[in-house]
Design a protein around this motif. Structure first.
Motif, PDB file in Angstrom:
ATOM      1  N   ASP A  87       0.767  -1.093   0.106  1.00  7.23           N
ATOM      2  CA  ASP A  87      -0.096   0.155   0.149  1.00  7.23           C
ATOM      3  C   ASP A  87       0.862   1.373   0.137  1.00  7.23           C
ATOM      4  O   ASP A  87       2.149   1.203  -0.243  1.00  7.23           O
ATOM      5  N   GLN A  88       0.283   2.186   0.287  1.00  9.25           N
ATOM      6  CA  GLN A  88       0.999   3.550   0.034  1.00  9.25           C
ATOM      7  C   GLN A  88       2.122   3.850   1.061  1.00  9.25           C
ATOM      8  O   GLN A  88       3.087   4.453   0.811  1.00  9.25           O
ATOM      9  N   GLN A  89       2.122   3.083   2.298  1.00  9.16           N
ATOM     10  CA  GLN A  89       3.109   3.212   3.207  1.00  9.16           C
ATOM     11  C   GLN A  89       4.176   2.260   2.943  1.00  9.16           C
ATOM     12  O   GLN A  89       5.092   1.988   3.937  1.00  9.16           O
ATOM     13  N   GLY A  90       4.089   1.193   1.984  1.00 11.24           N
ATOM     14  CA  GLY A  90       4.996   0.359   1.755  1.00 11.24           C
ATOM     15  C   GLY A  90       4.617  -0.979   2.664  1.00 11.24           C
ATOM     16  O   GLY A  90       5.683  -1.567   2.989  1.00 11.24           O
ATOM     17  N   ARG A  91       3.491  -1.013   2.961  1.00 13.76           N
ATOM     18  CA  ARG A  91       3.123  -2.244   3.985  1.00 13.76           C
ATOM     19  C   ARG A  91       2.742  -3.376   3.058  1.00 13.76           C
ATOM     20  O   ARG A  91       2.162  -3.481   2.030  1.00 13.76           O
ATOM     21  N   ASP A  92       3.235  -4.470   3.388  1.00 12.99           N
ATOM     22  CA  ASP A  92       3.118  -5.726   2.432  1.00 12.99           C
ATOM     23  C   ASP A  92       1.422  -6.166   2.533  1.00 12.99           C
ATOM     24  O   ASP A  92       0.990  -6.372   3.529  1.00 12.99           O
ATOM     25  N   MET A  93       0.961  -6.121   1.398  1.00 16.96           N
ATOM     26  CA  MET A  93      -0.548  -6.262   1.687  1.00 16.96           C
ATOM     27  C   MET A  93      -0.692  -7.933   1.921  1.00 16.96           C
ATOM     28  O   MET A  93      -1.889  -8.343   2.753  1.00 16.96           O
ATOM     29  N   LEU A  94      -0.157  -8.778   1.710  1.00 19.73           N
ATOM     30  CA  LEU A  94      -0.294 -10.180   2.350  1.00 19.73           C
ATOM     31  C   LEU A  94      -0.274 -10.198   3.648  1.00 19.73           C
ATOM     32  O   LEU A  94      -1.221 -10.623   4.441  1.00 19.73           O
ATOM     33  N   SER A  95       0.758  -9.512   4.286  1.00 21.71           N
ATOM     34  CA  SER A  95       0.669  -9.491   5.894  1.00 21.71           C
ATOM     35  C   SER A  95      -0.521  -8.632   6.150  1.00 21.71           C
ATOM     36  O   SER A  95      -1.051  -9.120   7.229  1.00 21.71           O
ATOM     37  N   GLY A  96      -0.869  -7.569   5.525  1.00 22.00           N
ATOM     38  CA  GLY A  96      -1.908  -6.803   6.296  1.00 22.00           C
ATOM     39  C   GLY A  96      -3.149  -7.713   6.075  1.00 22.00           C
ATOM     40  O   GLY A  96      -4.052  -7.455   7.116  1.00 22.00           O
ATOM     41  N   ILE A  97      -3.352  -8.339   5.201  1.00 21.92           N
ATOM     42  CA  ILE A  97      -4.575  -9.302   4.959  1.00 21.92           C
ATOM     43  C   ILE A  97      -4.536 -10.357   6.030  1.00 21.92           C
ATOM     44  O   ILE A  97      -5.711 -10.360   6.663  1.00 21.92           O
ATOM     45  N   MET A  98      -3.707 -10.886   6.385  1.00 21.44           N
ATOM     46  CA  MET A  98      -3.480 -11.768   7.391  1.00 21.44           C
ATOM     47  C   MET A  98      -3.927 -11.335   8.733  1.00 21.44           C
ATOM     48  O   MET A  98      -4.701 -11.782   9.429  1.00 21.44           O
ATOM     49  N   TYR A  99      -3.400 -10.165   8.976  1.00 24.61           N
ATOM     50  CA  TYR A  99      -3.555  -9.560  10.289  1.00 24.61           C
ATOM     51  C   TYR A  99      -5.031  -8.957  10.352  1.00 24.61           C
ATOM     52  O   TYR A  99      -5.833  -8.831  11.355  1.00 24.61           O
ATOM     53  N   GLY A 100      -5.626  -8.321   9.047  1.00 23.85           N
ATOM     54  CA  GLY A 100      -6.927  -7.978   8.907  1.00 23.85           C
ATOM     55  C   GLY A 100      -7.854  -9.212   9.226  1.00 23.85           C
ATOM     56  O   GLY A 100      -9.096  -8.885   9.801  1.00 23.85           O
ATOM     57  N   LEU A 101      -7.603 -10.235   8.696  1.00 22.33           N
ATOM     58  CA  LEU A 101      -8.618 -11.275   8.853  1.00 22.33           C
ATOM     59  C   LEU A 101      -8.702 -11.640  10.313  1.00 22.33           C
ATOM     60  O   LEU A 101      -9.511 -12.017  10.668  1.00 22.33           O
ATOM     61  N   ARG A 102      -7.548 -11.431  11.130  1.00 20.12           N
ATOM     62  CA  ARG A 102      -7.520 -11.746  12.336  1.00 20.12           C
ATOM     63  C   ARG A 102      -8.554 -11.099  13.055  1.00 20.12           C
ATOM     64  O   ARG A 102      -9.453 -11.328  14.029  1.00 20.12           O
ATOM     65  N   ILE A 103      -8.569  -9.522  12.968  1.00 18.43           N
ATOM     66  CA  ILE A 103      -9.369  -8.544  13.578  1.00 18.43           C
ATOM     67  C   ILE A 103     -10.809  -8.976  13.007  1.00 18.43           C
ATOM     68  O   ILE A 103     -11.599  -8.844  13.958  1.00 18.43           O
TER      69      ILE A 103
END
Lengths: 302, 326, 325
Positions: free
Chosen positions: A85-101
């Motif tokens: 994303d814009q901040q250079g965040r890995d989307m795969l990791s973001g999705i895994m954490y997002g799923l968790r929440i």
């Protein structure tokens, strides 16, 4: 020596076993179940299996911002399979954490809503009379308004926050469970064995929870599978609208909202991949729920 | 004189998940103009399906799998849906079992009657209404104007069946197929409806197929009887002859299980066992497992063979005339 | 019938009252009403004026009386952001939302009923299964996600339709509407489809299930036995029977469409009440939120009432039993 011929024991499957047997007859439902288990495992294990911690600012590099899927990091050389994303965040990791929440919010609110709804529903059916009619009036009144409207208003008054989203989901959902439990418990209270139990002098609580409740479980499971998918979708919608979880704990819905602005400029991945994760989760649960409903509904079994 | 209706080797099969159920298996019978045929059998014997098959009204997974239904020289099965539809309600009418279910609950009686008239004849609404009133009067409904403006739920069961009969009579059909039309009614109403149908058929020369499980009802009404068991006709012939001297053990069982006034105090005999599942029929004679006369010969299915003047029976060991019940 | 109507209107008023109490408690009891109803930038004098006007220094039941009295006169507070009466601002946005909701409703009914009946008549055909599969997707995918896909495909990738906004409007019956100009219509299509899809799936499922149920009834067979054309059997005998549950759902869903429009309007930047609500929540413009809530409750309860009346007109059996009861 004579052997006494014992008749071969007739094997009667327990209800759970019968249901499991019937469930696996539908291959699509099995795929749905496997997918759901997989998703749940990813959500639970996210901190250990994600390539990076997307909320540890030390691990992010602004240089990697907005990379399309498959590019490698300028800073660490790791591959961003789903882009950044814009901040250079890995989307795969973001999705895994997002799923968790997302799943955490749904499961916690589901548990609380079922508990409250079941207690209220069983009590309403058992005690009947005034208590019953007041409770059911409230349930009817609440169910006559769209869930999203009620949740939105609550959050507008309460403000953002994971705990507040959970509270809103519980308030929205308890009524469904109360109604479901009450209607199946009503059927049971009219049967003679409840009178018999009362004559035996069993306590109200014991009758309610040991005798009435087990009969309400199958319809409860069916409603719960439908409702958990609804809860995930509702949480995602609320977060998408900006009234749900805070930006420090982004769920899938918030990830999608964050990427929404880039959708029009062609950086589809920031929004689309979390969306796919959300959709696959919801569909998997719905497929499982549909099959469970067919298996558990004795009326459909002939 | 050729027959009005000639059913020949009619086969109707239900293709279910558990296999093919032959609900109607090579059924043949014929009917003259103005004649009344009683089609008798227990539930599940295929008698109702036979009636529906004639009009092409079998619902999936059922399908007419073979045979001919020749009505006034036309083969209805070969002609298919267009031919059937032009005859349905016009020359062949049907009356159903449960009058509570046959009228559409959300449409007024006049709508349901007028549409029947106008499905076959291009007449004005006023003319159609006039015919509806006439038909209602014919079946003994007073103040038809008021009735026409009512909804079905405002009628009693007997009244609804009268309306259904009036609808059947609208086009003065050559043939009426009545599927247990009195079973769901009170006994007094049953008798009324029965005698009225008989009168109307005699007046207009309409042929009638009366499908029933109740021999007592049909014996006073029908010219001929055909007894069905497990999808087959097992005995047919003139009513009086069959009632007096049943040949097939099953027919005899049916007659003996009807209480009769003259044998007051006598034990009613009953047929042992239950109708077999159509998916799991015995080899040979389908009645053999329940039959007191069955022996090794019954392992082979008997054919329908002549058994007296204008009579046929499907049995290796038919009863002779005036034979006592064993 | 009149007794029934009176009772139904009474119940509706009760529901509105109950919601008014809840809103009142939400605003006046949980939070500090001065914070809620007075702009953070207000001067000391303005705060004093508001306290005076709303009677915030008086007992709670008196405050509730004032709240209701003001609400009945159409005074639901003044927007902090626009400095105009909140109700007025919302009523300005109402036509856009109603246009969107009605077009979406027409789409979902006009497409959903035929598809559902079709799938019900031929449940095992390929078309029937495809319709059902599609409806499960439409049913389970979140609304905003469907909207985003529509934008991605039709606005970004294909470039056929605009991604947001309302486009050119013209005056029609005293309201600004979009559907009369091509530009407005092109802006309306995607949001309307988005809002319609969910309801359409619901209607398809309902119509299919009811069609299957009705087709098994004797009266449908009897209608065929009378020699009616398949067209008449389906269009009159089947359709009239399935319309009773379908109309109920349609009516109830029109109310929820106004609520669901919040999502669609946000996704497509459609300037309706829903978008206004989200903007107001983000700007903490609470009087507008309160006004939105009261108005929406009124709309939903009103629609439910209307549905019940139509329902009783459609089903003669209900009319009768209610008149007796």
């Amino acid at each position: 020596m004579t052997e006494i011929a014992t008749p071969a024991p007739v094997r009667i499957d327990s209800p759970a076993k019968r249901i499991a047997k019937q469930f696996v007859e539908d291959p699509i439902a099995v795929i749905g179940l496997i997918l759901f288990v997989l998703i749940a495992l990813i959500a639970i294990a996210a901190p250990w299996i994600a390539p990076q911690n997307p909320y540890d600012l030390m691990q992010l590099s602004i240089m990697d911002g907005g990379l399309p899927p498959g590019e490698t990091s300028f800073a660490t050389g790791q591959t961003f399979w789903l882009g950044t994303d814009q901040q250079g965040r890995d989307m795969l990791s973001g999705i895994m954490y997002g799923l968790r929440i997302s799943l955490m919010v749904a499961v916690v609110s589901l548990t609380l809503a079922i508990t409250i709804g079941t207690i209220v529903g069983v009590a309403a059916a058992y005690f009947g009379g005034r208590f019953d009619s007041i409770v059911m009036r409230i349930v009817d009144l609440q169910l006559s308004f769209p869930a999203i409207l009620i949740a939105l208003i609550l959050l507008a008054l309460l403000g953002r926050g994971v705990d507040k989203v959970i509270l809103a989901l519980v308030i929205v959902q308890w009524a469904y469970y109360a109604r479901t439990v009450r209607s199946s418990a009503m059927v049971e209270t009219r049967k003679d064995y409840i009178d018999a139990a009362r004559c035996l002098g069993l306590s109200n609580r014991r009758i309610m929870f040991r005798h009435l409740l087990p009969n309400c479980v199958p319809p409860l499971i069916v409603v719960a599978t439908v409702q958990i998918a609804q809860a995930i979708a509702l949480e995602a919608t609320l977060s998408f609208l900006g009234v749900g979880v805070p930006i420090t704990e982004p769920s899938l819905g918030l990830l999608i909202a964050n990427g929404y602005d880039y959708l029009l400029s062609g950086r589809y991945w920031v929004s689309v991949f979390p969306g796919i994760a959300l959709v696959v989760t919801i569909i998997a649960i719905n497929v499982v729920g549909d099959r469970l409903r067919d298996v558990l509904n004795p009326r459909l079994q002939t | 004189m050729s027959a009005l209706l000639d059913v020949c080797d009619l086969q109707t099969h239900f293709f279910t998940r558990d296999g093919v159920a032959k609900a109607v298996d090579k059924v043949s019978f014929s009917l003259e103009k103005g004649q009344i045929l009683g089609l008798v059998g227990e539930s599940g014997s295929g008698k109702s399906v036979t009636g529906f098959s004639i009009l092409g009204l079998v619902d999936p997974p059922g399908r007419v799998a073979g045979g001919q239904v020749i009505f006034d020289g036309t083969d209805l099965i070969a002609g298919g849906e267009p031919v059937m539809r032009s005859l349905r309600g016009k020359r062949i009418a049907m009356i159903f079992q449960d009058p509570m279910m046959t009228l559409n609950p959300v449409l007024r009686i006049d709508t349901q009657m007028v549409e029947t008239v106008r499905a076959h004849e291009n007449v004005s609404k006023a003319e159609a209404l006039r015919r509806c009133r006439e038909a209602l009067v014919q079946v003994g409904i007073s103040s038809p104007d008021e009735r026409l403006k009512s909804y079905p739920h405002q009628f009693s069961g007997g009244m609804r069946q009268r309306v259904a009969i009036a609808i059947a009579l609208l086009h003065k059909p050559d043939l009426i197929i009545a599927d247990e039309p009195t079973t769901a009614l009170d006994v007094t109403i049953q008798a009324q409806i029965l005698s009225e149908v008989q009168k109307l058929c005699a007046q207009s020369g309409t042929a009638l197929i009366w499908i029933t499980h109740d021999l007592a009802v049909v014996s006073g009404l029908a010219d001929r009887l055909a007894v069905m068991y497990a999808g087959r006709i097992i005995e047919d012939g003139p009513t009086a002859a069959i009632i007096a001297n049943p040949r097939h053990p099953y027919t005899r069982g049916l007659i003996d299980s009807v209480p009769q006034g003259k044998r007051h105090g006598a034990m009613l005999t009953q047929i042992k066992g239950m109708t077999p599942s159509l998916l799991n029929l015995p080899q040979g004679c389908k009645f053999a497992p329940r039959c007191p006369r069955a022996d090794a010969a019954c392992q082979v299915e008997p054919a329908l063979t002549p058994a007296g003047p204008d009579r046929q029976v499907r049995c290796h060991h038919p009863h002779a005339d005036h034979e006592a019940t064993p | 019938m009149i007794v029934y109507l009176v009772r139904r209107v009474g119940q509706s008023l009760l529901a509105v009252m109950a919601m008014a109490v809840l809103v009142f408690l939400g605003v006046f009891f949980i939070g500090n009403p001065v914070d809620v109803l007075v702009s953070p930038e207000a001067s000391q004098a303005q705060i004093a004026a508001t306290v005076e006007r709303l009677g915030l220094d008086r007992p709670l039941y008196e405050q509730f009386g004032i709240f209701v009295w003001n609400a009945l006169q159409g005074d639901l507070g003044t927007s902090f952001v626009y400095g105009r009466p909140a109700l007025e601002i919302i009523l300005d946005r109402l036509p856009a939302t109603m246009e969107l909701a009605l077009v979406a409703l027409a789409l979902s009914v006009g497409i959903g009923i035929p598809l559902g009946v079709w799938a019900g008549l031929r449940p095992d055909s390929i078309a029937g299964r495809t319709i059902m599969g599609g409806s499960i997707l439409g049913f389970s995918l979140p609304n905003f996600w469907q909207g985003m896909l529509l934008i991605l495909v039709f606005a970004v990738l294909l470039g056929w339709l605009p991604a947001g906004g309302r486009g050119e409007t013209t005056e029609f019956l005293g309201m600004q509407v979009s559907f009369l100009t091509w530009d407005g219509l092109s802006h309306l299509i995607l949001p309307a489809i988005n809002l319609a899809l969910f309801k359409m799936s619901l209607i398809i499922r309902l119509a299919r299930a009811n069609t299957r149920e009705v087709c098994m009834q004797d009266y449908v067979k009897f209608a065929r036995a009378k020699g009616l054309s398949p067209r008449r059997v389906v269009l009159v005998h089947v359709l009239k029977n399935i319309m009773i549950p379908v109309v109920t759902i349609i009516g109830l869903e029109l109310g929820s469409m106004v609520a669901f429009a919040i999502v669609t309007e946000t996704v497509f930047a459609w300037p309706g009440m829903g978008k206004l609500l989200i903007d107001s929540i983000n700007l903490l413009d609470r009087p507008v939120i309160v006004a939105y809530l009261m108005l929406t409750v009124l709309i939903i309860v009103g629609i439910n009432l209307l549905v019940d009346v139509i329902y009783s007109l459609l089903d003669p059996r209900i009319r009768l039993s209610e008149m007796k009861g």
